[in-house]
Design a protein around this motif. Sequence first.
Motif, PDB file in Angstrom:
ATOM      1  N   LYS A   1       0.780  -1.234  -0.202  1.00 27.51           N
ATOM      2  CA  LYS A   1       0.004  -0.065   0.041  1.00 27.51           C
ATOM      3  C   LYS A   1       0.857   1.176  -0.050  1.00 27.51           C
ATOM      4  O   LYS A   1       2.050   1.260   0.586  1.00 27.51           O
ATOM      5  N   VAL A   2       0.186   2.085  -0.399  1.00 29.73           N
ATOM      6  CA  VAL A   2       1.035   3.286  -0.595  1.00 29.73           C
ATOM      7  C   VAL A   2       0.121   4.524   0.532  1.00 29.73           C
ATOM      8  O   VAL A   2      -0.939   5.119   0.015  1.00 29.73           O
ATOM      9  N   GLY A   3       0.834   4.442   1.524  1.00 29.34           N
ATOM     10  CA  GLY A   3       0.077   5.534   2.517  1.00 29.34           C
ATOM     11  C   GLY A   3       0.724   6.868   2.774  1.00 29.34           C
ATOM     12  O   GLY A   3       1.312   7.290   1.933  1.00 29.34           O
ATOM     13  N   ASN A   4       0.215   7.612   3.687  1.00 27.13           N
ATOM     14  CA  ASN A   4       0.595   9.036   3.712  1.00 27.13           C
ATOM     15  C   ASN A   4       2.077   9.051   4.162  1.00 27.13           C
ATOM     16  O   ASN A   4       2.730   9.854   3.384  1.00 27.13           O
ATOM     17  N   ARG A   5       2.684   8.258   4.968  1.00 23.82           N
ATOM     18  CA  ARG A   5       3.974   8.387   5.269  1.00 23.82           C
ATOM     19  C   ARG A   5       4.852   7.031   4.979  1.00 23.82           C
ATOM     20  O   ARG A   5       5.824   7.403   4.577  1.00 23.82           O
ATOM     21  N   PHE A   6       4.171   5.724   5.063  1.00 23.99           N
ATOM     22  CA  PHE A   6       4.733   4.676   4.622  1.00 23.99           C
ATOM     23  C   PHE A   6       4.381   3.954   3.485  1.00 23.99           C
ATOM     24  O   PHE A   6       3.211   4.056   3.200  1.00 23.99           O
ATOM     25  N   TRP A   7       5.539   3.510   2.687  1.00 21.68           N
ATOM     26  CA  TRP A   7       4.872   2.889   1.281  1.00 21.68           C
ATOM     27  C   TRP A   7       5.533   1.469   1.484  1.00 21.68           C
ATOM     28  O   TRP A   7       6.846   1.273   1.826  1.00 21.68           O
ATOM     29  N   SER A   8       4.837   0.554   1.518  1.00 23.86           N
ATOM     30  CA  SER A   8       5.198  -0.851   2.024  1.00 23.86           C
ATOM     31  C   SER A   8       5.166  -1.844   0.737  1.00 23.86           C
ATOM     32  O   SER A   8       4.239  -1.517  -0.244  1.00 23.86           O
ATOM     33  N   SER A   9       5.811  -2.936   0.821  1.00 24.13           N
ATOM     34  CA  SER A   9       5.683  -4.136  -0.215  1.00 24.13           C
ATOM     35  C   SER A   9       6.095  -5.319   0.523  1.00 24.13           C
ATOM     36  O   SER A   9       6.925  -5.283   1.401  1.00 24.13           O
ATOM     37  N   PHE A  10       5.347  -6.511   0.423  1.00 26.99           N
ATOM     38  CA  PHE A  10       5.263  -7.698   1.000  1.00 26.99           C
ATOM     39  C   PHE A  10       5.453  -8.602  -0.313  1.00 26.99           C
ATOM     40  O   PHE A  10       4.837  -8.254  -1.185  1.00 26.99           O
ATOM     41  N   SER A  11       5.950  -9.798  -0.127  1.00 31.03           N
ATOM     42  CA  SER A  11       6.024 -10.988  -1.020  1.00 31.03           C
ATOM     43  C   SER A  11       5.961 -12.427  -0.602  1.00 31.03           C
ATOM     44  O   SER A  11       6.092 -12.520   0.787  1.00 31.03           O
ATOM     45  N   SER A  12       5.539 -13.001  -1.433  1.00 31.64           N
ATOM     46  CA  SER A  12       5.355 -14.502  -1.063  1.00 31.64           C
ATOM     47  C   SER A  12       6.587 -14.949  -0.425  1.00 31.64           C
ATOM     48  O   SER A  12       6.657 -16.139   0.080  1.00 31.64           O
ATOM     49  N   SER A  13       8.005 -14.524  -0.675  1.00 33.55           N
ATOM     50  CA  SER A  13       8.968 -15.319  -0.487  1.00 33.55           C
ATOM     51  C   SER A  13       9.579 -14.705   0.950  1.00 33.55           C
ATOM     52  O   SER A  13      10.530 -15.024   1.594  1.00 33.55           O
ATOM     53  N   GLY A  14       8.539 -13.829   1.417  1.00 31.30           N
ATOM     54  CA  GLY A  14       8.932 -13.314   2.906  1.00 31.30           C
ATOM     55  C   GLY A  14       9.708 -12.075   2.780  1.00 31.30           C
ATOM     56  O   GLY A  14       9.962 -11.576   3.970  1.00 31.30           O
ATOM     57  N   GLU A  15       9.908 -11.579   1.868  1.00 31.99           N
ATOM     58  CA  GLU A  15      10.534  -9.986   1.814  1.00 31.99           C
ATOM     59  C   GLU A  15       9.719  -8.981   2.026  1.00 31.99           C
ATOM     60  O   GLU A  15       8.576  -8.916   1.879  1.00 31.99           O
ATOM     61  N   VAL A  16      10.141  -8.001   2.910  1.00 35.08           N
ATOM     62  CA  VAL A  16       9.424  -6.914   3.289  1.00 35.08           C
ATOM     63  C   VAL A  16      10.263  -5.703   3.198  1.00 35.08           C
ATOM     64  O   VAL A  16      11.631  -5.600   3.595  1.00 35.08           O
ATOM     65  N   THR A  17       9.421  -4.645   2.436  1.00 36.02           N
ATOM     66  CA  THR A  17      10.318  -3.337   2.229  1.00 36.02           C
ATOM     67  C   THR A  17       9.475  -2.278   2.592  1.00 36.02           C
ATOM     68  O   THR A  17       8.087  -2.213   2.329  1.00 36.02           O
ATOM     69  N   VAL A  18       9.901  -1.393   3.676  1.00 42.14           N
ATOM     70  CA  VAL A  18       9.026  -0.179   3.947  1.00 42.14           C
ATOM     71  C   VAL A  18       9.882   1.208   3.820  1.00 42.14           C
ATOM     72  O   VAL A  18      10.953   1.232   4.278  1.00 42.14           O
ATOM     73  N   ILE A  19       9.238   2.000   3.242  1.00 43.80           N
ATOM     74  CA  ILE A  19       9.868   3.335   2.619  1.00 43.80           C
ATOM     75  C   ILE A  19       9.307   4.486   3.530  1.00 43.80           C
ATOM     76  O   ILE A  19       8.043   4.511   3.480  1.00 43.80           O
ATOM     77  N   ASP A  20      10.126   5.182   4.148  1.00 44.66           N
ATOM     78  CA  ASP A  20       9.631   6.396   4.816  1.00 44.66           C
ATOM     79  C   ASP A  20       9.381   7.336   3.925  1.00 44.66           C
ATOM     80  O   ASP A  20      10.506   8.187   3.374  1.00 44.66           O
ATOM     81  N   ALA A  21       8.238   7.875   3.485  1.00 40.90           N
ATOM     82  CA  ALA A  21       8.138   8.795   2.322  1.00 40.90           C
ATOM     83  C   ALA A  21       8.758  10.095   2.638  1.00 40.90           C
ATOM     84  O   ALA A  21       9.005  11.078   1.782  1.00 40.90           O
ATOM     85  N   HIS A  22       8.621  10.270   4.249  1.00 42.70           N
ATOM     86  CA  HIS A  22       9.146  11.759   4.499  1.00 42.70           C
ATOM     87  C   HIS A  22      10.598  12.026   4.182  1.00 42.70           C
ATOM     88  O   HIS A  22      11.037  13.295   4.179  1.00 42.70           O
ATOM     89  N   ARG A  23      11.417  11.082   4.062  1.00 42.64           N
ATOM     90  CA  ARG A  23      12.921  11.039   3.814  1.00 42.64           C
ATOM     91  C   ARG A  23      13.293  11.027   2.034  1.00 42.64           C
ATOM     92  O   ARG A  23      14.206  11.071   1.755  1.00 42.64           O
TER      93      ARG A  23
END
Length: 308
Positions: A210-232
């Motif tokens: 999801k693309v939120g106000n502050r955090f943009w996140s991505s999850f995958s079936s392989s267990g990978e997680v990416t969280v991006i702080d949009a303020h930075r």
Amino acid sequence: MKKLRNIGILFCTAAAAVILCKYTQPEWYLLKSGTINHMNIGDIRLCILAAGMNIAIFLVYLARLLRGSRTVQQELPRPSDRASERFLDEQKKMVMEWCAYNTRCACCYGAAAMVICVIISCAYGICDAGRMATYYIPMGFVTGEIFALLVWAIQKSEAKPDKILEQLKENLNRALPESALQDKFKEEFVDTEKDWAFEELAYHYKQWGKVGNRFWSSFSSSGEVTVIDAHRVQKIEAEIHAKSVRTARVRVYRVSYRAKFYHQYASGRQEDEKALIFYRKDIIDSFLALVQKRAGETIDITNRYWKG
């Protein structure tokens, strides 16, 4: 004369009977060692094995079909007011959908392998039509079902919901070590509408986020997680990656799309710390459109791949 004629007819009949018995009667009652009704014992055992495997597979799938609806109802997430539980329910739903898709793909691959084995076996024994139904077709079924079971086992080993959820939890703790920040991320994730969500389903994995106000996140079936702080984030570059993989005598080209996120430091230096990888152009275009809509003109987005 009449007696001579009758004697002649009797003699000819006896001669014909002797000739017929000599050349044909042994074939009527021909017995061969290791055969039953002109069928080899090995062929009979192969037919029994093929029939047994078909019946076993049929019963297994029938049992899964009968208990499938009840299992799905038991595994459906229950509604909750806590953000952490709602977040876990959303991830579990996505993981369960991926595992179901992976299982369906395994069944399709297994069926294709079985059909190919039957065709190859029939083509190999086309010159021996007498043993086609008693040997070559059962051999194709047995070989194909063995390959199908191997494919299904390999695919099934990669589709374990509990294992994937545990990996997602561990990687999320690495991405957001602070518990307070992680709680804020979970609250924003569950409160973000579906209009800001993206999902990509490829042949070997699934990605969602999801693309939120502050955090943009991505999850995958392989267990990978990416969280991006949009303020930075100060800059985003999207580029294409094409690499060739040689398999036997065939060279396969795999194309992926990568969105790099650059952070601005106090010294003025920009460095890409995180990236999201997509395998479909329409999905990365949709993701960048959501980012552009959320961030507006505050972030510079550059596409370095072709458009069309």
